[in-house]
Every structure is written in structure tokens, then in C-alpha cells.
Design a protein around this motif. Structure first.
Motif, PDB file in Angstrom:
ATOM      1  N   THR A  51      39.797  39.157  39.182  1.00  0.00           N
ATOM      2  CA  THR A  51      39.967  38.294  40.363  1.00  0.00           C
ATOM      3  C   THR A  51      40.577  36.951  39.992  1.00  0.00           C
ATOM      4  OG1 THR A  51      37.654  37.687  40.128  1.00  0.00           O
ATOM      5  CG2 THR A  51      38.180  39.263  41.869  1.00  0.00           C
ATOM      6  N   LYS A  52      40.226  36.447  38.828  1.00  0.00           N
ATOM      7  CA  LYS A  52      40.805  35.165  38.392  1.00  0.00           C
ATOM      8  C   LYS A  52      42.238  35.336  37.911  1.00  0.00           C
ATOM      9  CE  LYS A  52      37.316  32.159  38.515  1.00  0.00           C
ATOM     10  NZ  LYS A  52      37.355  30.869  39.219  1.00  0.00           N
ATOM     11  N   GLY A  53      42.485  36.490  37.300  1.00  0.00           N
ATOM     12  CA  GLY A  53      43.775  36.664  36.628  1.00  0.00           C
ATOM     13  C   GLY A  53      44.874  37.225  37.503  1.00  0.00           C
ATOM     14  N   SER A  54      44.507  38.108  38.418  1.00  0.00           N
ATOM     15  CA  SER A  54      45.601  38.771  39.146  1.00  0.00           C
ATOM     16  C   SER A  54      46.404  37.864  40.097  1.00  0.00           C
ATOM     17  CB  SER A  54      45.099  40.025  39.860  1.00  0.00           C
ATOM     18  OG  SER A  54      43.747  39.933  40.130  1.00  0.00           O
ATOM     19  N   PRO A  55      45.785  36.855  40.735  1.00  0.00           N
ATOM     20  CA  PRO A  55      46.613  36.021  41.622  1.00  0.00           C
ATOM     21  C   PRO A  55      47.832  35.439  40.910  1.00  0.00           C
ATOM     22  CG  PRO A  55      44.299  35.460  41.874  1.00  0.00           C
ATOM     23  CD  PRO A  55      44.373  36.417  40.748  1.00  0.00           C
ATOM     24  N   ALA A  56      47.620  34.984  39.674  1.00  0.00           N
ATOM     25  CA  ALA A  56      48.735  34.388  38.934  1.00  0.00           C
ATOM     26  C   ALA A  56      49.859  35.392  38.756  1.00  0.00           C
ATOM     27  CB  ALA A  56      48.251  33.897  37.574  1.00  0.00           C
TER      28      ALA A  56
END
Ligand SMILES: Nc1ncnc2c1ncn2[C@@H]1O[C@H](COP(=O)(O)OP(=O)(O)OP(=O)(O)O)[C@@H](O)[C@H]1O
Ligand SMILES: [Mg+2]
Lengths: 304, 253
Positions: A51-56
Motif C-alpha cells: 500500500t505504501k509502495g504501489s502509489p509511487a
């Protein structure tokens, strides 16, 4: 608490049978609870990283992120291909060097060396496994990097230094698992081969290693996982420039180093991009684990 | 003592495992193209003696051997190439021990380690050896399958075929049928009868009937010594030694 209650219940004779059943159930559930902890941890880690990594990854664009060759957070450019390549080169290099040395060591210890020598080798290898990675980094920085600098110039911080350090670090995994699997080859195979007039060396390479194959492959995959995930020792010797490595003495940055190096001061999209790097690393490790399970399953099937 | 028929003979063979003596002054002459059976109670040294004949005892730590073992009148414990020896004196073990590889590769293993590379020659050897071991018809359609998938009796015949593939002169068998069912046992006994036309066979067995059925000569071992050695008919009908008689008639542990 729960244990005390069940003890009381056991003491009452008339309730003994029921008490026993309840006790069994409670203990079973305690086991279940503890067993769940690790699963929950894995699930939480996966959840947060993704969840933290995929938006980027969506903001940067999957293609730009994975295949971009330039990493320049100050300019808002986030391509991690150099780090992917750095990690893969480092891991493959270490696996090649480490497996060669490790397999020969394992063969030596399992088949050739006299028992007194094994008594020296084994604790030494165990010690190697217990050394903290920062110490390996020190050793690399103080010994290996200067030697590489002396022979090839360029400061010495390099892919080559990474490969050497990682090779040493993965040796214990490679040696101990390979040795165990060679030792557990049934001695009937060895006798059968020798009785046909094969030499000891022929027997080792044509019968014992093939019979120990799944164990040896397992050690290689585990070692690859360790090499891919190693951070501290790598940071100290890699040079850490986020550029595509062009030779063994190029400076490199690995995926792990990328995260560890910049996390302390990164913010915003930069910070998210580091999480995304973690996602990529995680996927690589997951692939290795799938391969490992595949090997173990296949080995199990061939035994049946 | 010496005759044209003798293939292997030993002189005053003593063997120690550490301090315990397992063979005492064994002198025997084993005849060419005959089946010789070794019988005797458990622990009397039959396997140990068998293994001195192809030097498989060399694998054991702490073994001391003195005396002489001749193969065609050359002492195998003196300046004898061990690879050559084991090629000439093959061994079949008590427990079938095929390698965890295909049936074909099991048979081709011996020839390959002895340097044969040609595919067509290997094919020939595999077929011939499997036929000689009476296994060809059962496995000819699945040569590429793993040998561990065969039944116990088939595995043992595969092991015999594997030994035949290196064209030995002598085949040592240590209780080759003790792990097998009666039908597989019969097949192997028939096979031994067939093989003795071309090979010298030495077999350890706990099965008196088996010794009687397949062997030409029998040696009775007791506590590391040969008590009696002679033609099987004679040993089983009119044994000279009381101890042999006791053992054969089952009055002996
Ligand atoms: N590797 C070894 N180390 C030490 N002692 C051994 C070893 N192998 C056999 N012995 C001993 O030597 C003696 C002879 O053993 P051997 O295996 O030759 O008997 P055997 O006649 O084949 O018995 P069995 O019928 O049970 O197979 C026994 O007392 C045994 O304990
Ligand atoms: Mg025995």
C-alpha cells in the motif's frame, strides 16, 4: 491464566474426562495462536509495503520506474533499473563464486577430509555464519576494497567488492546444507558405485552429487535470497552510485542499499519511491521462495 | 591345492575390525564357472569374507587384513589396480541398491565410468545385460524411467544386470534374495543357474534350501573360520563335521 484453570479442572475427578478434552482444545488453540503470529506478520508486512509502495509506481509509471536508467530524486526522476541490475549482478556473481567454493568445501568435508579436520572446519564455518554483516562490511572496506583499488584503480568500491563479500557471507548456508545433503545420500549408492569399479571422485560426481541435487539446489536458492537481501555489508563496499554497472569494477547500488541509504532524509514522492523499491525487492525474494518450494516439492515427489 | 579350475584362492587370511577378529586363517579355493555358497550363523564372517574378495573392506576404517587373496594367481592385495579388480569381481548387495537415475543410466553407469562413450555400444550393452539378467522384457519400454520405480525383485535383477554390464568374471552376491518375495527369489535363482555357464558365482545365503538348489560347492563358516568346505551334495547329505550337521539340521543358533 488459562493453564491454571485447566489444572483445576483436571484435579476434579468427575470432570476429569471433560477437563482433559477442554485442556486439549485450549492447548491446541494456544498453538494456533502462536502459529498465527508469523502469518499475521507476513501479511501485515506485505500489506504495508504494497500500500505504501504501489502509489509511487503508478505516479512514476511502471515502465519509467522499472526500466528508467536514471535515479535523480532532486529532479524528480526515479528509475531503478541500475539498482535492479546491481542487485542481480551482485547476487548472480556471489552465487557463482560462492557455490563453486561452497560445493567443493562441502564435498571435501563430507567425503574426503579426515574426521579431525572436519572438527576444525565445522566450527569455523559456524562462526562465519554468526558474524554480523556490518563486520563483513568492515572487512570489505579495510581489506578487499584497497586490494581492488591497488590492482584496478577506481577507488575499489565496486561490483567486484560486493560479489566477493557476498560470496563469503553466503558460504555457510551453501556449505552446511550441501554437506548435510551429501552426508544423507544412502551409503548403498556409494558402495554400489565403487563396487562397479568407479573411483571415489567419479562416485562423488556421478552418483552422490546427483542424489544430493535437491539439497544442493535448496542451498543455492537460500544463499541467493541472503545475497539479494543483504544491505549493510553491501553499502560499505559498493560505492553506491545509482548508475548502470558497466564492468566488475563499476560502482554499484543495490535495491537494498537504495532503500537504506536514502530513507533517513527522503520525503514525499521520493520516500514513496523508496517504498516501491522495497516492493520490487520483495517480489524478487518471493520469486526465489517460489522456486525453492518448487524444488522441495519436486524432491519430495521423486522420493515417492 | 591348485587346479586349473580355481579362479580365486586365499591363503591364511586373517581380518580384524579394530581388535576383534572377524576372519581366522581362511584358506579356500573357489572354482571357476561354479556356484559356491557360503552358509553359517549370523555374524560368522560370511559378508566380511565376501568383501575381501573385491576389497570392499577397504572402505571400513580400522580394518587390518593379513594373508593372501589370489585372483587367477595374482595377489589382489599387492600392487593390484583396485578399479581393475572390481571390474573383474562384481558385487550384488543384500538390499537392492539401484542408483536414483533411469534404468538405462543404471546399466550404462559401469561401462561409462570405464570410458565407453559410444551411444550405440552402450545401447547394445544395456540390452544385452538386461537380457542376461532376465529383465529386458519387463523394462524394455521404460528404459528412461527412474529405476526406483521398479519392484524389489526387479531392482535386484537390475543390480545384477548392472554388474554384468561391466563384464566381470566373478560375481559376488551377499544374500541377494533375502529382501525378496518367493517368486522374485525363484527368478533370481533361475538366473544364477543360467549365469554360472559364463561366470564364477559366490553367494552368501541363510536359506539352506537355496544353497542346496543353486550351488555346486558349499562352505560352512563358524566364528570366522571355515569349518567345512566341499561339494554341496556331500555337505548336505553326509557332513563330516558335527557342527556342520547341527547347523544344517537346524539344531544350531
Ligand atoms: N564395519 C564393521 N566394523 C566392526 N565390526 C564389524 C564390521 N562389519 C562386521 N563386523 C563384525 O564382524 C563379524 C562378522 O560380520 P559379518 O557381517 O561378516 O557376518 P555375516 O556372517 O555376514 O553375518 P550375517 O549373516 O548376519 O550377515 C561380526 O561380529 C560383526 O559384528
Ligand atoms: Mg552378512
Amino acid at each position: 491464566m488459562q493453564l491454571n484453570i485447566t489444572k483445576d479442572m483436571l484435579n476434579k475427578k468427575n470432570l476429569k474426562k471433560i477437563g482433559k478434552k477442554v485442556f486439549e482444545k485450549i492447548v491446541e488453540n494456544i498453538f494456533l495462536l502462536f502459529a498465527c503470529i508469523s502469518v499475521i506478520c507476513v501479511a501485515l508486512i506485505i500489506f504495508y509495503i504494497f500500500t505504501k509502495g504501489s502509489p509511487a509506481i503508478f505516479k512514476i509509471g511502471l515502465g519509467h520506474f522499472l526500466f528508467g536508467t536514471k535515479w535523480a530524486p532532486t529532479q524528480g526522476i526515479y528509475g531503478i533499473l541500475p539498482m535492479i541490475v546491481g542487485s542481480i549482478y551482485g547476487t548472480i556473481g556471489a552465487v557463482i563464486v560462492g557455490t563453486t567454493i561452497g560445493l567443493f568445501t562441502a564435498i571435501f568435508m563430507a567425503e574426503i577430509s579426515p574426521p579431525w579436520m572436519v572438527k576444525i572446519f565445522r566450527p569455523a564455518i559456524q562462526l562465519l555464519a554468526g558474524i554480523p554483516s556490518v563486520i563483513y562490511g568492515f572487512f570489505g572496506l579495510l581489506v578487499i576494497v584497497p586490494i581492488i583499488h591497488k590492482f584496478y584503480g577506481g577507488g575499489g568500491n565496486s561490483l567486484l567488492a560486493v560479489i566477493i563479500i557476498l560470496s563469503i557471507m553466503i558460504l555457510p548456508t551453501l556449505i552446511s546444507i550441501s554437506e548435510i545433503s551429501l552426508r544423507s545420500v544412502p551409503k548403498e549408492y556409494k558402495e554400489g558405485s565403487l563396487a562397479l569399479g568407479a573411483t571415489h571422485i567419479q562416485t562423488i560426481f556421478k552418483v552422490m552429487i546427483p542424489a544430493a541435487k535437491s539439497g544442493i539446489l535448496t542451498s543455492i536458492v537460500l544463499a541467493a535470497g541472503r545475497a539479494m537481501g543483504e544491505t549493510m555489508a553491501v553499502i560499505l563496499v559498493a560505492g553506491n552510485s545509482p548508475i548502470m554497472p558497466t564492468s566488475l569494477i563499476s560502482r554499484v547500488r543495490t535495491l537494498t542499499a537504495n532503500v537504506a541509504f536514502e530513507m533517513s532524509y527522503a520525503s514525499g514522492l521520493h520516500r514513496e519511491a523508496l517504498f516501491a523499491t522495497g516492493v520490487v525487492l520483495f517480489i524478487f525474494i518471493m520469486i526465489l521462495n517460489i522456486v525453492l518450494n518448487f524444488i522441495i516439492k519436486k524432491a519430495g515427489a521423486s522420493v515417492k | 591345492m591348485k587346479s586349473d579350475l580355481q579362479k580365486i584362492h586365499t591363503q591364511n587370511l586373517d581380518l580384524f575390525y579394530g581388535d576383534t577378529q572377524a576372519l581366522k586363517d581362511v584358506s579356500i579355493s573357489l572354482e571357476e564357472k561354479k556356484v559356491t555358497a557360503f552358509i553359517g550363523p549370523s555374524g560368522c564372517g560370511k559378508s566380511t569374507f565376501l568383501k575381501t574378495l573385491n576389497r570392499m573392506n577397504d572402505l571400513v576404517d580400522n580394518v587390518k587384513i593379513s594373508g593372501k587373496v589370489f585372483l587367477d594367481n595374482l595377489n589382489i592385495y599387492e600392487k593390484y589396480d583396485i578399479v581393475e579388480l572390481r571390474k573383474r569381481v562384481g558385487m550384488v548387495f543384500q538390499k537392492p541398491n539401484p542408483f536414483p537415475m533411469s534404468i538405462y543410466d543404471n546399466i550404462a553407469y559401469g561401462p561409462r565410468v570405464h570410458g565407453i562413450k559410444s551411444k550405440s555400444i552402450l545401447n547394445e550393452i544395456v540390452e544385452k545385460s538386461l537380457k542376461n539378467a532376465a529383465l529386458w522384457d519387463e523394462v524394455k519400454d521404460r528404459l528412461k524411467q527412474n529405476a526406483l520405480g521398479l519392484s524389489g525383485g526387479q531392482q535386484q535383477r537390475l543390480c545384477i544386470a548392472r554388474v554384468l554390464a561391466v563384464e566381470p568374471e566373478v560375481v559376488l552376491m551377499d544374500e541377494p534374495t533375502s529382501a525378496l518375495d518367493p517368486l522374485s527369489t525363484l527368478k533370481i535363482e533361475d538366473l544364477i543357474n543360467e549365469l554360472k555357464k559364463n561366470y564364477t558365482i559366490i553367494i552368501v545365503t541363510h536359506n539352506m534350501q537355496q544353497a542346496g538348489r543353486i550351488s555346486d560347492k558349499t562352505a560352512f563358516f563358524l566364528l570366522g573360520e571355515i569349518v567345512e568346505y566341499g561339494s554341496t551334495d556331500k555337505i548336505f547329505s553326509v557332513p563330516e563335521d558335527k557342527r556342520t550337521e547341527d547347523y544344517i539340521t537346524g539344531r544350531f543358533g
